[in-house]
Design an enzyme around this catalytic site. Sequence first.
Site, PDB file in Angstrom:
ATOM      1  CG  ASP A  29      27.899 -61.794  16.933  1.00  0.00           C
ATOM      2  OD1 ASP A  29      29.046 -62.176  17.288  1.00  0.00           O
ATOM      3  OD2 ASP A  29      27.521 -60.611  17.063  1.00  0.00           O
ATOM      4  CD  GLU A  38      14.234 -59.785   9.134  1.00  0.00           C
ATOM      5  OE1 GLU A  38      14.963 -60.750   8.823  1.00  0.00           O
ATOM      6  OE2 GLU A  38      13.637 -59.737  10.219  1.00  0.00           O
ATOM      7  CG  HIS A  73      19.357 -62.960  15.686  1.00  0.00           C
ATOM      8  ND1 HIS A  73      18.539 -64.049  15.508  1.00  0.00           N
ATOM      9  CD2 HIS A  73      18.786 -61.928  15.011  1.00  0.00           C
ATOM     10  CE1 HIS A  73      17.501 -63.685  14.754  1.00  0.00           C
ATOM     11  NE2 HIS A  73      17.628 -62.410  14.442  1.00  0.00           N
ATOM     12  CG  LEU A 131       8.252 -57.213  13.832  1.00  0.00           C
ATOM     13  CD1 LEU A 131       9.368 -56.753  14.763  1.00  0.00           C
ATOM     14  CD2 LEU A 131       7.298 -56.065  13.543  1.00  0.00           C
ATOM     15  CD1 TRP A 145      20.397 -64.995  21.245  1.00  0.00           C
ATOM     16  CD2 TRP A 145      19.859 -63.031  20.304  1.00  0.00           C
ATOM     17  NE1 TRP A 145      19.304 -65.191  20.435  1.00  0.00           N
ATOM     18  CE2 TRP A 145      18.951 -64.009  19.851  1.00  0.00           C
ATOM     19  CE3 TRP A 145      19.711 -61.717  19.847  1.00  0.00           C
ATOM     20  CZ2 TRP A 145      17.914 -63.712  18.960  1.00  0.00           C
ATOM     21  CZ3 TRP A 145      18.685 -61.428  18.965  1.00  0.00           C
ATOM     22  CH2 TRP A 145      17.799 -62.415  18.529  1.00  0.00           C
ATOM     23  CG  ASP A 188      11.788 -50.165  14.315  1.00  0.00           C
ATOM     24  OD1 ASP A 188      12.040 -51.364  14.567  1.00  0.00           O
ATOM     25  OD2 ASP A 188      11.227 -49.786  13.266  1.00  0.00           O
ATOM     26  CG  HIS A 190      19.107 -62.000   9.553  1.00  0.00           C
ATOM     27  ND1 HIS A 190      19.976 -62.462  10.523  1.00  0.00           N
ATOM     28  CD2 HIS A 190      17.954 -61.681  10.214  1.00  0.00           C
ATOM     29  CE1 HIS A 190      19.377 -62.403  11.701  1.00  0.00           C
ATOM     30  NE2 HIS A 190      18.162 -61.926  11.546  1.00  0.00           N
ATOM     31  CB  THR A 236      29.072 -58.163  18.982  1.00  0.00           C
ATOM     32  OG1 THR A 236      29.359 -59.518  18.614  1.00  0.00           O
ATOM     33  CG2 THR A 236      28.894 -57.326  17.732  1.00  0.00           C
TER      34      THR A 236
END
Length: 254
Positions: free
Chosen positions: A186, A164, A173, A123, A175, A227, A167, A191
């Site tokens: 992360d 993106e 991410h 993606l 996890w 999404d 990032h 989180t």
Amino acid sequence: FTGIARIPCVVHVVWNTNAQNISQAQIDSQIDVLNRDYRATNPDTSIVPGVFSGLIADTRIEFYLATEDPNGNPTTGVTRTQTSTASFGTDDKVKSSATGGIDPWDTAHYLNIWVCQLGGGLLGYAQFPGGPANTDGVVILHSGFGTNGTATAPFDLGRTATHEVGHYLNLLHIWGDDGSGCSGSDECADTPNAAGPNFGVPTFPHVTCSNGPNGDLFYDYMDYTDDRGMVMFTTDQVTRMHACLDTVRKDLPD
Ligand code: ARG
Ligand code: ZN
Ligand code: CA
């Protein structure tokens, strides 16, 4: 920074088929999504359960199509390049005219967003802060870009770019990128520690890594849900993005 950081963007449309030469309306729809998501004005935060809603944070970052090009001339903030490359990958070929794409604009001063066909179910992908200048920016699949035109469900709400750019502004991410283990992080304390990525639109709660009763924060943009399931950044994620914009990417906001 104080107040609002406004980031000039250039969208490089690199197309092989006519359909991939996406419309201005599709580009505008993506900029609108980025602005809603990064200011937490997206109405779909309503799906976040009360136990997590206090974590929803406004990044105070905004995005706009550049109005001045690197030479100081007026621009639409969009470039369009025809290519003979049917499909690109994560090898950065789309980022150079020598390899079927187009070179970035001055990466210290523009967020470069390439939009093209990508292979292998990809993606999008991003370069983290501190990497080589000539490949800096994000790449997004045209059919995962914006909310109209070629945008296709379940990736048709513009969240691939939201993810993106996360990032690009130094978010990891949620996890912790350790496969499905419970040792990755992360680097955000707010989180919950989570095992692996979530896909589709999970049912609350999804408990992993002893993070019950509330479980994974799969509503976060830095998970892998569809999404319509990703709707928020947290306060600690905002802190990381601000640290990036105050240091490595300090010349980016206008
Ligand atoms: N797989 C991509 C990445 O790791 C993007 C995932 C975007 N997810 C979405 N629902 N749009 O960066
Ligand atoms: Zn990612
Ligand atoms: Ca993990």
